[in-house]
Enzyme design. Sequence first.
Site, PDB file in Angstrom:
ATOM      1  N   GLU A  79     -44.079 -52.706 -70.628  1.00  0.00           N
ATOM      2  CA  GLU A  79     -42.865 -51.908 -70.851  1.00  0.00           C
ATOM      3  C   GLU A  79     -43.187 -50.681 -71.685  1.00  0.00           C
ATOM      4  OE1 GLU A  79     -39.773 -52.474 -69.737  1.00  0.00           O
ATOM      5  OE2 GLU A  79     -40.009 -54.497 -68.915  1.00  0.00           O
TER       6      GLU A  79
ATOM      7  N   GLU B  98     -37.236 -46.132 -63.636  1.00  0.00           N
ATOM      8  CA  GLU B  98     -38.310 -46.220 -64.637  1.00  0.00           C
ATOM      9  C   GLU B  98     -39.488 -45.337 -64.211  1.00  0.00           C
ATOM     10  OE1 GLU B  98     -36.586 -50.616 -65.791  1.00  0.00           O
ATOM     11  OE2 GLU B  98     -38.628 -50.503 -65.005  1.00  0.00           O
TER      12      GLU B  98
HETATM   13  C1  GEM Z   1     -37.043 -55.298 -67.949  1.00  0.00           C
HETATM   14  S1  GEM Z   1     -35.357 -55.692 -68.112  1.00  0.00           S
HETATM   15  C2  GEM Z   1     -34.643 -54.226 -68.752  1.00  0.00           C
HETATM   16  C3  GEM Z   1     -34.409 -54.427 -70.116  1.00  0.00           C
HETATM   17  N1  GEM Z   1     -33.832 -53.264 -70.620  1.00  0.00           N
HETATM   18  C4  GEM Z   1     -33.083 -53.344 -71.695  1.00  0.00           C
HETATM   19  N2  GEM Z   1     -32.682 -52.205 -72.149  1.00  0.00           N
HETATM   20  N3  GEM Z   1     -32.786 -54.477 -72.218  1.00  0.00           N
HETATM   21  C5  GEM Z   1     -37.225 -54.057 -67.174  1.00  0.00           C
HETATM   22  O1  GEM Z   1     -36.472 -53.788 -66.260  1.00  0.00           O
HETATM   23  O2  GEM Z   1     -38.173 -53.308 -67.422  1.00  0.00           O
HETATM   24  C6  GEM Z   1     -37.838 -56.350 -67.306  1.00  0.00           C
HETATM   25  C7  GEM Z   1     -37.063 -57.132 -66.360  1.00  0.00           C
HETATM   26  O3  GEM Z   1     -36.976 -56.771 -65.206  1.00  0.00           O
HETATM   27  O4  GEM Z   1     -36.553 -58.149 -66.801  1.00  0.00           O
HETATM   28 ZN    ZN Z   2     -37.931 -52.500 -65.236  1.00  0.00          ZN
END
Ligand code: GEM
Ligand code: ZN
Length: 382
Positions: free
Chosen positions: A342, A177
């Site tokens: 996010e 990310e």
């Molecule tokens: C989120 S979980 C990732 C979710 N991504 C999709 N595509 N559903 C993250 O990683 O940013 C938060 C988490 O860690 O739960």
């Molecule tokens: Zn994440």
Amino acid sequence: MTLTLSPLHIDCDFDSGNILINDATDPSRTRLAIRPDSRSDHFQWFHFKASGLTPGQVHTFVLENAGQSSYNQAWKGYQAVASYDQQQWFRVPTQFDGKALSFDLKAEQPQAWFAYFEPYPRARHNQLIERATRLPGVELLATGRSVEGRDIPLLRVGDGAPGKRKIWIIAQQHPGEHMAEWFMEGVIERLEHNDPSVAALLHQADLYLIANMNPDGAVHGHLRTNAAGQDLNRAWQSASTDKSPEVFFAQLQMKQHGVDMFLDVHGDEEIPHVFTAGCEGNPGYTPRLADLAKTFRDSLCKRTVDFQQAHGYPRSAPGQANLTLGANSVGQAYDCLSLTLEMPFKDHDDAPNPQTGWNGLRSKALASAVLDVLGQMVDTLR
Ligand code: GEM
Ligand code: ZN
């Protein structure tokens, strides 16, 4: 006359590189695959360099295992990014057929880089920390160590005087990310401007910043885990010095200094919007915390078109929060406003930019807007 082109050279032997070569003999259609995280089955992040491109020709790259990736629904509406100089990144035409992801580049140069998202390089991270510590009032408070021994700098902006609010912002627990560290660069850059709004915030609050929580994962081109195969954002109830020293370090520092607000910066593969997730399911959730989250979101909506509240994750039912997540765990432990922020890998569809999609620059601008919001509400955090 038919022109026979030689095969492309595909390389990912560099910071945050990730690709596997299935068959590179046909330069017009190079067959590739995404390599899973080294100690887990997760995969989605890719980043490679192609050389031997023929200017004027269309080159197609096929990621043949995209359909089995961690978030295989995420490829719908997704466009890959490319760059000739690793400075300017642009989106390229991309298709997903349910199995493979293909993207095309009409080459303008003999070599190009491709990635899932504009990468935030480790070298730039080092420069960012340097740059931050040159600012008045910023100190390198402590340095954690990743599983493989990489530095995890914790910066404090402010002197730690009693009575100051303590605002924590951490980023890139999930190494793929990269928008999360772009966001942190936006925080630092805004501090450099030291305008009246930032000065007002820093008058009442100290900022505790961890620009990259998962350097090993980032360097290795992982999507989601550290070098021990741990998803750090599932480790906040059980952090250990051997499996998740990155989280262990952050928690120890929080305990030492206290927390009045926590922001955990992430990217979402699927949802084409910027949004926050709160801690509604925490056992300790209260109307006060709900009000603070509402104020944060409403104010951010007013400040920027690059935020919205209509789209996001479903909220947990009362008492049902997953406390292994950073934001839930910290919100519960410190009874404070705690949010996961996010940003999209695709675009923020409320204000799309087809050339770039969501990118580093927009992540930085969002950070600046967040600091304005924090300045407005800082005296309400406790
Ligand atoms: C989120 S979980 C990732 C979710 N991504 C999709 N595509 N559903 C993250 O990683 O940013 C938060 C988490 O860690 O739960
Ligand atoms: Zn994440």
